[in-house]
Every structure is written in C-alpha cells, then in structure tokens.
Scaffold this motif. Structure first.
Motif, PDB file in Angstrom:
ATOM      1  N   CYS A  26       4.370   2.422   4.536  1.00  0.00           N
ATOM      2  CA  CYS A  26       5.665   2.451   5.231  1.00  0.00           C
ATOM      3  C   CYS A  26       6.776   2.062   4.246  1.00  0.00           C
ATOM      4  O   CYS A  26       6.589   1.189   3.402  1.00  0.00           O
ATOM      5  N   CYS A  51       0.829  -1.221   0.000  1.00  0.00           N
ATOM      6  CA  CYS A  51       0.000   0.000   0.000  1.00  0.00           C
ATOM      7  C   CYS A  51       0.852   1.254   0.000  1.00  0.00           C
ATOM      8  O   CYS A  51       0.353   2.339  -0.269  1.00  0.00           O
ATOM      9  N   CYS A  63       8.564  -1.690   3.363  1.00  0.00           N
ATOM     10  CA  CYS A  63       7.816  -2.576   2.467  1.00  0.00           C
ATOM     11  C   CYS A  63       7.704  -1.967   1.077  1.00  0.00           C
ATOM     12  O   CYS A  63       7.910  -2.652   0.071  1.00  0.00           O
TER      13      CYS A  63
HETATM   14  S1  SF4 Z   1       3.912  -3.265   5.341  1.00  0.00           S
HETATM   15 FE1  SF4 Z   1       3.556  -1.023   5.219  1.00  0.00          FE
HETATM   16  S2  SF4 Z   1       3.615  -0.475   3.035  1.00  0.00           S
HETATM   17 FE2  SF4 Z   1       3.472  -2.712   3.188  1.00  0.00          FE
HETATM   18  S3  SF4 Z   1       1.306  -3.099   2.944  1.00  0.00           S
HETATM   19 FE3  SF4 Z   1       1.708  -3.010   5.168  1.00  0.00          FE
HETATM   20  S4  SF4 Z   1       1.420  -0.858   5.775  1.00  0.00           S
HETATM   21 FE4  SF4 Z   1       1.502  -0.939   3.516  1.00  0.00          FE
END
Ligand code: SF4
Ligand SMILES: Cc1cc2nc3c(=O)[nH]c(=O)nc-3n(C[C@H](O)[C@H](O)[C@H](O)COP(=O)(O)O)c2cc1C
Length: 556
Positions: free
Chosen positions: A483, A480, A486
């Motif tokens: 952060c 998404c 990721c």
């Molecule tokens: S780890 Fe972070 S960037 Fe990845 S899907 Fe979850 S909230 Fe979104």
C-alpha cells in the motif's frame, strides 16, 4: 555421500504441508544459491508460475540468486549493533548488512552460511549458544523463566523433571476444551507478540469456527529490532513451546501446527527439530497422543528474511508459498487462516505461558502482575545499560527500576537519554516519561505501547536524530510495498530525517512530517505502516532542539 538430486529433493517435500519454503531451502543449502534451473524445477513441482515464484523468492532477503551467495558474510546493522561498531566490523569482514538479527544482548551478530557468530572484532568472533536470561535480581516469581536456567532443560527428561507435560496430561485425562478456555480467560493472558489480543478470545473463535483441519501457528519470526526473548525460550525451553502448542490445539480442536522460525536462528531450528523428535518418540506428538483420542502433528518452517513475515497474515501467505503480502482483513485468521481454514496464530511467549497457567492456576498467574494488572511480560533489554538481557517482569513494573536496579543503569558518568518501546514500533520515551510502568494502559497515555517487549536504551552520548533516521530507514527497507501510504511515507520520512528533502523552513518541515505520519497512521494496511510514524512523532516531542540544530546545519 553424493548430494541429493533435484528429483530427490522434490520427492522429499512434494505432498508435505507448506512445502515451498523447505524445498527452496533444500536447493539453497545444496547449491549455495537458487539457480534459474532450481526455480524452474520448484515451480513445476509445486505448480507455481515462474514469474510468481521469482517475485516471491526475491522478496526475501536471504535467498541468494548468485553462486556462493548463501555463505556470504552478513553483519547485523540493527540499532544496538550500530552502537557497538557494526560498520567497522562490516568493513573488516567485507560483509553485507542485515537487519536486526535478534542478538542485541551480545552484539555484533554475524551470519556466515548457517553459522551465527558474535563479537565486535573480526579476530575475536565466537560461536556459542544464546545467553540464558540473567537471574531475576528482584527475587520475584516468574512464569516463563521459572525453570529455564535448570541444566538439561531443553531435553525431554530435563523438562519432565520440573513437571513438564503434566498440564497436557491432565487435560487429556479429564478436562474439556471449554474448561481450558475458561482457565486461560481467567488468567488474563493476552498476546505477547505485539498486539496484545486476549488469548482465550482468539482460541474460542477458532474453536467455534467451522472448517477443518484447524491449525495452530507459532509465530517465531521475531523480526522486531531489539527483541530477542523468543530465541531464549526456543533455545533453552523448546518442550515448553511444544506443550503450549498442544494445549492450544486441545483448546481449539486443531490437529496440525507450524513453528514459523526466522531465518537468522539456524541453531534454534536444530534444537526445535530435536525436541520434536523426542516428543514424537514419547507419543506426545502424532496420532493418539498419550493414548487419548487427540492427534496433533507439528512442523518447523524456516523463513528467509523479511520483517513483514512476522505480521500474522503475511506469515500465513509465506507458509502457503504465496507472495508474503499482508492479507486484507476481515476475514481474520481465526476463521480463514492457513489454507483458508480456522487458525490460531500465537507468539512463542504467549504459548510458553500456558503450561504453567494450567499447572498452577489462573489466579496464580494473574497475581504475578502488579495491582490492577495480570501476569508477566518478558522485556528484551539492550543498549546502554550494564546488564542487558531478557528480564521477566510483573506487568505494571516500573521501567526505572528495571533500568537502574535490575540492569545496573548506564555506564559511569552517563545518563539514560531515551529508550525505545515495543522494539522500534512504540517510538521513543524520554525525560519524565521514563517514569512509566510497563503496562499497556500507562504506555498508551504516552502514545506508546509495550508490544513484544523490546526496550533499547540510549545514553546521553547518542544522537537521537541519527537513531531515528536509522529506524525509519529500517521501516522503509522492510515495507512490503503493498500500500502506498507506507511504501512512500517511510521513504519520505527517511529522506526528511536525513536532511535530504523537505521544506526549507522548520515549521513547514514539521507540519509536513506530521502530515505524512498522520496519513500513514490513518490509511496504512498493516501495523508496519501505522507504527512507523511513532519514531518521528516521538523524536519531535522529546528532541525538538536536536531537530532544530540539524535543520540549521543543513544548507538548503
Ligand atoms: S502498511 Fe502496507 S506497504 Fe506497509 S508493510 Fe503493511 S501492507 Fe506493506
Ligand atoms: C510488521 C509486523 C511484524 C510482526 N512481527 C511479529 C513477530 O515477529 N512475532 C510475533 O509473535 N508477532 C508479530 N507481529 C504480530 C502478529 O501479527 C500477531 O499479532 C501475533 O503473532 C499474534 O500472536 P499473539 O496473540 O500471541 O501475540 C507482527 C505484526 C506486525 C504488524
């Protein structure tokens, strides 16, 4: 008949619970896309700033912003559809790719508007109800699937024929919520959506939390590649889910419920709505259920395509009409869930397990597991086996027996090279580790987990490095972006698996891949980012020679 006007659509949904998604779908269905004017109307009606609404709408894969976009052809390019030639089919159809759409038992899946088609050739695409689970070849007792193959099971009469709704009737006639909570606890039932959290503990926390109204949410997003069990349950046994949700509401004190259904299951939405109408007409939903002091209203809300919406806090944001980022926790949904009120979010399989547990007892359910384990788990088995499908196995069942005896093993002349666990989130198992049993303690020793129970099988003709690259590219696509470990990590790992970037010597390359993975595991905000590195870690563990071969072949 004239199509409804903007104002009629708005009046239909304004004031309803969780109105944003259904209102957007109403415009999308009527116009075939979401126009600028439609977004302005929706924003005004629901008091959502246009910029926020625009950001939210464009986050979902299936809301189209161009005329005719809704009916464009989308072809599943999930791991199993890849094995079955989805790229060729996509070229033939002139379609666009979509992430795994939960039809891995009969690839390739194609979505055209609200029509689901399956097949491997453009000239032979068919539309038909989802497949029933294959008969239990071991003759073992089942919980969720015990009656699913009976004809007419999806109707109220069919469900009642095998004792349906007797469990909630019994609770309303003489049990207390505390007794139901004790029963579920003794059964050992734990969440079947991925995290395996004990169901009774979750429900107790909701029951004990202050704040009303309380809510039960059924997570039917089923976006994990290789998972298609919830679709079978919803399509063939919708009243079992409704009864499971009634029992969850009785135990927790909830008075409203939502089924959050993934976009890619349009036929399922109609089945659920029909079953809900039947249940309401029979006074099994609404106010004063079965004449008792027990009220429960149930609504279906259709997602719009985003894997992250299966994560329970993203799902709640999506229901509330917010941008579907995962929430920071604590607080947890049990105290601060839908509209900041106590909420139980449960997977379809978890909820469907409850009526038989109430009907037949906690000890009965617990004894279905192999020694040392309690209950059953549905495994969605797909890929290179002769008989793919949904199999309900005792927890602790040997993987090898499932693959070779129940599912018929690989094609003649082939060997099973690897499987994935938990869809993609548990990474690969291969070699001697295919001797595992299907339970969390055993799988954890192999750095994997059972999760939602998707097992995809790859025979020795498959290139596991390419499978890993596709898997990481899926996670990168679905991250998404909230952060950065990721958001960036999934991109960097995809590039490294493609041979596009990274250090020039193999050892430094491996060190870097481990570093990126361990940073993601330690610092990502939700399960997507912590699980994705299982793909690279298990690839390096089981297939180091394949990595070396690719590495040597890439000119740097
Ligand atoms: S780890 Fe972070 S960037 Fe990845 S899907 Fe979850 S909230 Fe979104
Ligand atoms: C990225 C991601 C996707 C998820 N997708 C689903 C899903 O599609 N269905 C589901 O039931 N749980 C999914 N989960 C797990 C949910 O967050 C949650 O644990 C589950 O719905 C709780 O229900 P249970 O206790 O009955 O398993 C997902 C989790 C993550 C991190």
């Amino acid at each position: 008949m004239n199509p409804p006007s903007d104002q009629e659509l708005i009046e239909r949904w304004r004031g309803q619970p969780a109105p944003l998604l259904p209102l957007l779908h109403a415009f999308h269905d009527r116009d075939g896309y979401l126009s600028e004017a439609a977004l302005r109307q929706v924003g005004l009606a629901l008091r959502i700033p246009l910029a926020d609404l625009y950001g939210t709408v464009t986050f979902y894969h299936h809301f189209s912003r161009t005329p005719g976009g809704k009916s464009r052809t989308r072809v599943c390019d999930g791991p199993i559809c890849k094995l079955h030639g989805c790229d060729r089919l996509m070229a033939e159809l002139g379609g666009e790719p979509m992430a795994c759409s939960g039809r891995c038992d009969e690839p390739v899946a194609v979505l055209r508007g609200d029509q689901v088609l399956v097949g491997t050739q453009a000239s032979a695409l068919a539309s038909h109800p989802s497949l029933l689970p294959p008969p239990n070849p071991g003759g073992l007792e089942e919980c969720c699937f015990a009656h699913i193959r009976e004809s007419g099971r999806a109707t109220l009469a069919g469900y009642r024929r095998s004792g349906g709704y007797a469990a909630i009737e019994r609770c309303l006639a003489g049990s207390t919520p505390a007794q139901l909570l004790d029963l579920v606890e003794h059964s050992g039932l734990a969440g079947r959506g991925g995290a395996g959290f004990p169901t009774a503990r979750k429900w107790r926390a909701v029951a004990a939390a202050s704040g009303a109204p309380k809510t039960v949410v059924c997570n039917a997003d089923e976006g994990e590649p290789g998972c298609f069990k919830d679709r079978a349950l919803l399509d063939h046994d919708p009243h079992a889910l409704i009864e499971g949700m009634l029992l969850a509401a009785f135990a927790t004190g909830a008075t409203r419920g939502f089924i959050y259904l993934r976009y890619e299951y349009p036929d399922t939405q109609a089945i659920l709505e029909r079953a809900i109408e039947e249940a309401r007409a029979a006074r099994l939903l609404g106010a004063g259920i079965l004449g008792a002091k027990f009220d429960f209203e149930l609504y279906v809300r259709r997602g719009a395509g985003a894997y992250i919406c299966g994560e329970e806090t993203s799902l709640l944001n999506s229901l509330e009409g917010k941008h579907p980022f995962p929430r920071n926790r604590p607080p947890y949904p049990v105290t601060h869930g839908f509209e900041d009120r106590p909420t139980a979010v449960n997977n379809v399989e978890t909820l469907v397990s409850v009526p038989p547990i109430v009907a037949r007892g906690a000890a009965w359910y617990a004894a279905l597991g192999r020694p040392g384990h309690k209950g059953t788990k549905i495994i969605s088995l797909s890929g290179d086996v002769l008989r793919p499908g949904n199999y309900e196995v005792p927890i602790g069942f040997p993987l090898r027996e499932l693959l070779h005896v129940w599912a018929g093993g690989p094609r003649a002349g082939r060997k099973i090279q690897a499987v994935t666990m938990a869809g993609l989130s548990g990474g690969f198992l291969a070699g001697e580790d295919l001797e595992v049993t299907l339970d969390e303690p055993c799988l954890r020793t192999k750095k994997s987990f059972l999760g939602a129970g998707g097992v995809m099988v790859f025979d020795d003709s498959r290139d596991m490095l390419e499978v890993a690259r596709q898997a990481m590219s899926f996670f990168a696509h679905e991250s998404c972006g909230k952060c950065f470990p990721c958001r960036i990590g999934t991109q960097r790992l995809t590039e490294r698996l493609s041979g596009e970037a990274g250090p020039a010597d193999l050892q430094s390359w491996e060190t870097e891949v481990h570093d990126i993975g361990s940073t993601m595991m330690a610092t990502s905000a939700c399960g997507l980012g912590t699980a994705a590195p299982a793909i690279t870690e298990s690839l390096l563990r089981y297939f180091p020679e394949r990595v070396r071969a690719r590495f040597d072949a890439v000119k740097r």
